[in-house]
Design an enzyme around this catalytic site. Structure first.
Site, PDB file in Angstrom:
ATOM      1  N   GLY A   1      -2.949   6.995   3.167  1.00 14.26           N
ATOM      2  CA  GLY A   1      -2.102   7.236   2.009  1.00 14.26           C
ATOM      3  C   GLY A   1      -0.640   7.222   2.391  1.00 14.26           C
ATOM      4  O   GLY A   1      -0.283   7.442   3.550  1.00 14.26           O
ATOM      5  N   VAL A   2       0.201   6.905   1.416  1.00 17.33           N
ATOM      6  CA  VAL A   2       1.641   6.862   1.631  1.00 17.33           C
ATOM      7  C   VAL A   2       2.325   7.550   0.461  1.00 17.33           C
ATOM      8  O   VAL A   2       1.966   7.335  -0.699  1.00 17.33           O
ATOM      9  CB  VAL A   2       2.158   5.410   1.743  1.00 17.33           C
ATOM     10  CG1 VAL A   2       3.669   5.392   1.941  1.00 17.33           C
ATOM     11  CG2 VAL A   2       1.467   4.679   2.880  1.00 17.33           C
ATOM     12  N   GLY A   3       3.310   8.389   0.770  1.00 18.91           N
ATOM     13  CA  GLY A   3       4.089   9.051  -0.263  1.00 18.91           C
ATOM     14  C   GLY A   3       5.557   9.044   0.087  1.00 18.91           C
ATOM     15  O   GLY A   3       5.958   8.539   1.141  1.00 18.91           O
ATOM     16  N   GLY A   4       6.386   9.593  -0.805  1.00 22.62           N
ATOM     17  CA  GLY A   4       7.806   9.628  -0.543  1.00 22.62           C
ATOM     18  C   GLY A   4       8.159  10.458   0.669  1.00 22.62           C
ATOM     19  O   GLY A   4       9.192  10.249   1.300  1.00 22.62           O
ATOM     20  N   PHE A   5       7.286  11.396   1.049  1.00 23.06           N
ATOM     21  CA  PHE A   5       7.530  12.262   2.207  1.00 23.06           C
ATOM     22  C   PHE A   5       7.194  11.560   3.513  1.00 23.06           C
ATOM     23  O   PHE A   5       7.652  11.950   4.572  1.00 23.06           O
ATOM     24  CB  PHE A   5       6.655  13.517   2.096  1.00 23.06           C
ATOM     25  CG  PHE A   5       5.213  13.182   1.888  1.00 23.06           C
ATOM     26  CD1 PHE A   5       4.691  13.127   0.613  1.00 23.06           C
ATOM     27  CD2 PHE A   5       4.383  12.892   2.954  1.00 23.06           C
ATOM     28  CE1 PHE A   5       3.366  12.788   0.419  1.00 23.06           C
ATOM     29  CE2 PHE A   5       3.068  12.551   2.764  1.00 23.06           C
ATOM     30  CZ  PHE A   5       2.556  12.512   1.480  1.00 23.06           C
TER      31      PHE A   5
ATOM     32  N   VAL B   1       0.043   9.533   5.441  1.00 26.51           N
ATOM     33  CA  VAL B   1      -1.121  10.378   5.687  1.00 26.51           C
ATOM     34  C   VAL B   1      -2.100   9.599   6.550  1.00 26.51           C
ATOM     35  O   VAL B   1      -2.405   8.438   6.267  1.00 26.51           O
ATOM     36  CB  VAL B   1      -1.798  10.793   4.365  1.00 26.51           C
ATOM     37  CG1 VAL B   1      -2.979  11.712   4.653  1.00 26.51           C
ATOM     38  CG2 VAL B   1      -0.803  11.473   3.446  1.00 26.51           C
TER      39      VAL B   1
ATOM     40  N   ASP C   1      -0.149  18.132 -13.010  1.00 24.31           N
ATOM     41  CA  ASP C   1      -0.517  16.747 -12.709  1.00 24.31           C
ATOM     42  C   ASP C   1      -2.029  16.638 -12.547  1.00 24.31           C
ATOM     43  O   ASP C   1      -2.530  16.088 -11.562  1.00 24.31           O
ATOM     44  CB  ASP C   1       0.205  16.260 -11.452  1.00 24.31           C
ATOM     45  CG  ASP C   1       0.224  14.738 -11.347  1.00 24.31           C
ATOM     46  OD1 ASP C   1       0.008  14.072 -12.375  1.00 24.31           O
ATOM     47  OD2 ASP C   1       0.453  14.222 -10.244  1.00 24.31           O
TER      48      ASP C   1
END
Length: 846
Positions: free
Chosen positions: A518-522, A525, A638
């Site tokens: 996974g990839v996020g703005g932070f 993963v 959410d």
């Protein structure tokens, strides 16, 4: 027959009237009642290439009320000046006045042209002067220009009398000058009375009472538009003049201007010409799976003022309706979440505009930043557009558009504007920030002396302000070990085991890209393995990126105090080498959505009983959040099928608390906050009023229940229009009494009618239009438990010989479980080592 004939005539008249109104609203014909075009200092009339005729102020004596010391200067145009109006100027060495008769009071354009021409006696480049109106509105204060190119100052003045005077006042021992003046009536509908406040969210009323200065007017994605191609003689700059921050991310889209349509009662060609709406900027690589950027425009403005921002939109990029959803941000604040032009205009290529007001306190460093970015919609191809942009300065409470000066103009209503108070507050805030900086400097020096800051800030220092209650005791600690700070910190906040960086690096094979789940703005993963094959989900933050940090921090704060079988929990952390890493248990069965639809290859179908148990587990987690997570409760904000995760036994847990908010206090009914969440699940009442309650989660959970029942996305633009929104479609079917026709066909025959009725009843109540009409999460939980018992009872009747274990329990009455919290607590033991983790998505602008 006579009655039918009259009825037909009436219908025809109404139809023709509607057409006439539509034509009038879109033709953009406007004849100004006041139309003064003055070429100052010119000995003759000047005709521009756009057909406008500017008269000489020497020929029009009534315009000038001052006769003494009025001098005219003239020269040939220089190479970079093409407008004939800059060829001459009127020069004043004493206060002088232009006076105009007003035939119809109301909104007027005032355009002032300045270009310092060479003169034998006066140096116009060193002139300093003030320009104001007869009622004290300051347009320019101690103004000077040395530009070699011409300068245009444009205003929208609210004229209230039958006479308008423009006063030029040179500074002592200086002069004033002007090259040309336009004073022209403007359509009153050009400036509506209301706009949307960006922060705090709300409605701004009384806009029509303010005087405005047009600071920027941009034709986004298109060329410069000159007055010749604008009915109101406006100039629209191209956005290739350095406005766009990341031009490589911009893809220009354009259509023939004749394609653009205008809705009745909405935008017209007076609001903006066809050429604005027929071009747009969209995302250059909008087809990527995880978009990580917004289209961004930055414009310099004067600090200390409120601004009216007008954004122009026209969907010229979509092939079908309801296929473009995007977010709008102003100076980092959410202005619109999930903007759907199709719903607003009911057609493609339909012009639309929206006005926003930005408070002076939001304008930092003299910059306004406008961004559009993709909405968090998994079923959509990410994209965002912008067609036009206008930024207008609003007159201050002391009657000024240039500095905080006034010459007697009455102040506006102070309910919305307290400019001086704001500035004082900013001063206090700056002082507080300086104090914090000093404190942090002392703390960092102490940390470095103790070996806590080698190679950069520690993970814990990122969150020092929010965890001050922990840190105050830590700073007095006398431990000398390198990780003493983090060890004490995390033991207090309950983040579990302390992993070394080497352990996690080895577990992920040096954070190999193949281990990314996974990839996020932070950051990213990873899946990792330690201690004889035990799998972990490792969330590695990026300290050099501010995106997602607030949401990351929120999740830490919540997970440090929340413990429940049906909520994600932490295993541990890493606080070495300037890293910010949290460690969760890897969940073999991942997000619920993957088991309903969209997974490639497709996963085995969940049985109806499994779906009920998953629904109940998720409901228990949310019920705990609302009632037991804190004294005020916690609103998830959410809730969706990607945030409901399944372990290897298909036990459901709620995850991703980055958007969560503490619920309202006992004496409050809601939390006022910007709209965030995922489109398709958003509570419409929260979206409209920006008032968050626990019932907003209940609405989202209702969408999840229908998603579980029908095994399809909350939004699917590939379907016929009436089926795009699952919640609306399911409610239509339920009202018609044919809900069974949309049930997932793979399980439809296995559901008992009683169980289905009770389940759909729970989902339907969740989707009530108003929050007060929705059940609590505890009531939803009871209905789902009851639906499960009805399903088991039906199975027992069909198979009386089956072992009781198949049905897992007997029927229970509502009275027996009226205390839902008791029922939940029986299944909510603290499980420190059984957290859940989902694939993290890009959360930018969510």
């Amino acid at each position: 027959m006579g009655g039918g004939y009259k009825s037909s005539i009436s219908t025809l008249i109404i139809f023709i009237s509607t057409i006439i109104l539509y034509i009038l609203s879109t033709n953009a014909e406007f004849t100004p009642s006041d139309n003064y075009l003055i070429d100052c200092g010119s000995p003759q009339t000047t005709i521009l290439d756009d057909g406008r005729t500017f008269k000489s102020d020497a020929q029009s004596v009534p315009f000038l009320s001052t006769e003494e010391n009025i001098l005219a200067g003239s020269t040939s145009l220089s190479g970079n000046i093409s407008l004939p109006l800059y060829k001459t100027a009127r020069i004043f060495n004493t206060e002088s006045v232009y006076k105009f008769l007003v035939f119809r009071p109301g909104r007027h354009f005032l355009r002032l042209y300045f270009h310092p021409l060479p003169h034998q006696e006066y140096n116009l480049t060193s002139s300093v002067f003030t320009v104001k109106t007869d009622d004290g509105l300051v347009l320019l204060h101690d103004f000077s220009t040395s530009q070699s190119s011409g300068m245009l100052k444009e205003y929208l003045i609210n004229v209230t009398s039958d006479e308008f005077s423009l006063i030029f006042s040179p500074l002592k021992k200086s002069i004033a000058f002007v090259n040309a003046i336009e004073f022209v009536s403007a359509p009153n509908e050009l400036v509506p009375d209301t706009a949307t406040i960006v922060s705090p969210p709300g409605v701004f009323t009384g806009v029509s009472g303010y005087d405005l200065q047009v600071v920027h007017r941009v034709n986004v994605g298109g060329p410069m538009i000159t007055p010749k191609n604008d009915t109101l003689s406006r100039t629209w700059m191209s956005d290739d003049h350095g406005y766009m921050v990341f031009p490589k991310g911009d893809k220009v889209v354009s259509v023939d201007p004749s394609v653009v349509n205008y809705p009745v009662g909405g935008a017209t060609r007076l609001i903006a010409p066809d050429r604005v709406y027929s071009s747009a900027a969209s995302m250059a690589d909008s087809g990527v799976s995880v978009p990580n950027f917004n289209l961004t425009w930055e414009m310099k403005v004067d600090p200390g003022f409120d601004y009216l921002i007008r954004l122009h939109f026209c969907d010229i990029v979509s092939a079908s309706l309801n296929s473009l959803y995007f977010n709008v941000y102003v100076n980092g604040f959410s202005a619109v979440s999930g903007l759907d032009l199709s719903t607003l205009t009911s057609d493609l290529a339909m012009a639309y505009y929206k006005d926003f007001v930005v408070n002076a306190s939001m304008v930092l460093n003299g910059v306004i930043r406008v961004q559009v970015g993709p909405s968090d919609m998994e079923s959509m191809t990410p994209n965002a557009i912008l067609n036009g942009l206008e930024i207008m300065k609003m007159s201050s409470s002391v009657g000024s558009l240039d500095g905080l000066f006034s010459s007697g103009k009455s102040s506006h209503d102070g309910s919305h504007r307290l400019t001086m108070t704001i500035i004082e507050a900013i001063g206090v805030a700056i002082g507080a920030i300086m104090l914090l900086v000093l404190v942090f400097s002392i703390i960092r020096r102490k940390n470095k002396a103790r070996g806590w800051d080698e190679g950069g800030n520690s993970f814990t220092s990122w969150f020092l302000p929010r965890n001050a209650s922990y840190c105050s005791s830590l700073l007095s600690s006398k431990s000398k070990s390198k990780n003493a700070y983090s060890s004490v910190f995390f033991s207090k906040v309950g983040l579990g085991r302390s992993f070394s960086f080497n352990e996690l690096r080895d577990a992920t094979k040096n954070f190999d890209e193949s281990a990314v789940i996974g990839v996020g703005g932070f950051g990213k993963v990873y899946i990792g393995e330690i201690e004889e094959g035990k799998k972990l989900a490792i969330k590695r933050g990026n300290p050099r990126s501010s995106q997602g940090i607030n949401e990351f921090q929120t999740e830490i704060e919540l997970l440090s105090k929340l413990r429940h079988r049906h909520l994600v929990s932490l295993i541990g952390y890493c606080d070495e080498n300037n890293e910010m890493i949290l460690v969760y248990e890897y969940m073999a069965n991942g997000p619920l959505r993957d088991h309903l639809y969209g997974s490639k290859p497709a996963l085995p179908t969940l049985t109806w009983r499994q779906r009920l148990e998953i629904s109940i587990g998720a409901a228990r987690g949310l019920h705990y959040l609302h009632t037991g997570g804190s004294s005020q409760g916690i609103i998830h904000r959410d809730v969706k099928t990607t945030n409901i995760l399944l372990d290897d036994n298909f036990i459901a847990k709620v995850s991703d608390f980055g958007l969560s908010k503490t619920g309202p206090a006992l004496d409050q009914t809601h939390v006022s906050t910007a709209v965030k969440g995922s489109f398709g699940y958003l509570d419409p009442e929260y979206f409209r009023r920006q008032q968050l309650t626990e019932k907003s989660d209940v609405y989202s959970f209702g969408v999840v229940l229908f998603e579980i029942l029908c095994a399809r996305p909350a939004l699917d633009p590939t379907l016929p229009r009436e089926q795009v929104n699952l919640a609306e479609w399911a409610m239509q079917k339920q009202r018609k009494g044919i809900i069974e026709t949309i049930v997932d066909p793979t399980i439809a025959k296995t559901i008992s009618s009683e169980s289905l009725i009770k389940y759909v009843e729970a989902a339907e109540k969740c989707l009530a239009e108003y929050g007060v009409d929705r059940p609590s999460m505890g009531d939803v939980l009871w209905n789902l438990e009851f639906s499960l018992q009805l399903q088991d009872a039906s199975l027992q009747l069909d198979h009386p010989q089956e072992d009781d274990e198949t049905c897992k329990g007997k029927m229970i009455s509502k009275n027996e479980v009226s205390d839902v919290s008791v029922l939940v607590n029986d299944d909510s033991g603290v499980v420190i080592g059984s957290p859940l983790f989902s694939k993290m998505e890009d959360i930018q602008g969510r």
